[in-house]
Design an enzyme around this catalytic site. Sequence first.
Site, PDB file in Angstrom:
ATOM      1  N   GLU A   1      -5.703  -5.455   3.940  1.00 57.41           N
ATOM      2  CA  GLU A   1      -5.825  -6.584   3.131  1.00 57.41           C
ATOM      3  C   GLU A   1      -7.078  -6.642   2.128  1.00 57.41           C
ATOM      4  OE1 GLU A   1      -3.005  -7.766   3.516  1.00 57.41           O
ATOM      5  OE2 GLU A   1      -2.788  -6.963   5.229  1.00 57.41           O
TER       6      GLU A   1
ATOM      7  N   GLY B   1       2.524  -2.685   8.642  1.00 51.34           N
ATOM      8  CA  GLY B   1       2.909  -2.883   9.813  1.00 51.34           C
ATOM      9  C   GLY B   1       4.144  -3.258  10.291  1.00 51.34           C
TER      10      GLY B   1
ATOM     11  N   THR C   1       0.835  -1.009   0.001  1.00 53.67           N
ATOM     12  CA  THR C   1      -0.067   0.039   0.003  1.00 53.67           C
ATOM     13  C   THR C   1       0.776   1.165  -0.049  1.00 53.67           C
ATOM     14  OG1 THR C   1      -1.825  -1.093   1.284  1.00 53.67           O
ATOM     15  CG2 THR C   1      -1.732   1.211   1.345  1.00 53.67           C
TER      16      THR C   1
END
Length: 609
Positions: free
Chosen positions: A369, A122, A83
């Site tokens: 996701e 993350g 992303t």
Amino acid sequence: MTRKELFKNTLRKSVHAWKLINELPLSDDESLMLRHFMDQPGFLDLHWRMFVPAIKGQGTEEQKQKWLPLANKMQIIGCYAQTELGHGSNVQGLETTATFDPQTDQFILHSPTQTSSKWWPGGLGKVSTHAVIYARLITDGKDHGVHGFIVQLRNMDDHSPLPGITIGDIGVKFGNGAYNSMDNGFLMFDKFCIPRDQMLMRLSKVTREGKYVPSDVPRQLMYGTMVSVRQTIVSNASIAMARAVCIATRYSAVRRQFGSQNGGIETQVIDYKTQQNRLFPLLASAYAFRFVGEWLKWLYTDVTQRLEASDFATLPEAHACTAGLKSMTTSATSDGIEECRKLCGGHGYLWCSGLPELFAVYVPACTYEGDNVVLQLQVARFLMKTVSQLGSGKAPAGTTAYMGRAKHLLQCRSSIRKAEDWLNPAMVLETFEARALRMAVSCANNLSKFENQEQGFSELLADLVEAAIAHCQLIVVSKFIVKLEGEIKGKGVKNQLKNLCYIYALHLIHKHLGDFLSTNSITSEQASLANHQLRSLYTQVRPNAVALVDAFDYTDHYLGSVLGRYDGNVYPKLFEEALKDPLNDTVVPDGYHEYIRPLIKQHLRSARL
């Protein structure tokens, strides 16, 4: 805790968990369970669920031999950087470039714009030493689309970013603790060079001379990682829903309001039909998601074994199935947690109820996701393709097998005559199959009226999403029924789970009644019978509701909720929590002499404003 304290404490927990996993030692399933009970987002999630599977699925044998031993021992810590600031769901729109330089035999990674910076991964912000980076592959001026690369980000001796890399944390997110324990990060490249062999080359490769060579392996193999991750997300949805429902159910049995006669005891909130109508479908959903999650785990294992044998036939369906169920279950769970908070009245808004924090930590699942609406559109494309092949002689399989009976399902009329018929699994399944098929066929027919299929798809987005949701709901209902027909032992247990199964199905009919009526899957009279049966099922579940949430076997420590305590001792504990607040350290608050006293004494000129 401050953000820094929260983050450091998560590092402590994560490393201690890893130490236990190795010392005991724990199996993969046991390790996953320990990870659940750690109950705090952290860098371990992305390393094991994204970084390692990406290398396994997209790396060559040589790459796996080089990188997986390091990752499996956690000598390197990885994340998954796809992303970007300007693009998430539209993966093909990513802007980061990886340009091959034949003179140095290297790829030059570059972030040409601010929106091309990696944003959200993350573990990226402060912890990860490596990442699987997705970038546009360019050779000899030609753009070959998005490909994956293994990239070292930080110095292995002092953890400082390597030259040409700008990296950091994206800042505070929603909630008190929640995802603020995770170092979601940003990353920019300034003509950063990596060796050619760090491109993940199972699907395609670049030769020493700079020639781009696609492999015979289907590009859908990239879906393998997503299938794995989304299967886990569905299982986690059942856990989060169960936690919220456990809190709300126990508190609904403790809380009493109204209904007293001549000063007698008031009515338990859980005895009100309005409370049952909101709560019991969520209880049923927690069990339904648990069973469909178990089935998805089997599906992923089956697909993985097929992939190892170079059988890619079931991969598109598995991708569509996990995408749709991820979307459906996470949306239902995030809404369900919020509904449980409301079911607990004003006290549900207290942090010590456990529900605000649970909501804050769970709700990102609706976006990560894959955005939930975009994922349902992927399911819709799969359904439209399946419908288009119905006349070709190719029989639909797996979760779309019901479409093979299209002629019957398009013409049949429900044979339900009395309320008890809604407890017949064959009748319930046919109702859901008829709705799903008719909605899909209707979308396909409407699409065929457009000369440009993509324009038609764009115009019919809302209808396509609804068709995809209908298909996914059918999957969950069918897997719940299959579970009851097969594995569940014990008459008493089976009867209770049957009640929950039909509550789940009939509440969906009630919630999406317009779809069932507009497709002529049922009549208005049959809908009334369904509602009558639903009310009867609530009555049957009521005596066992607390036992059904106790069966989740969550400790008070894990629930983290004063309202959901096992012993029901809610009100004294609410006072205990209130008295712990720092504002109660003193009787007279800080600021009294500066602001409150001058205000009430009308001495504002002397106030320290």
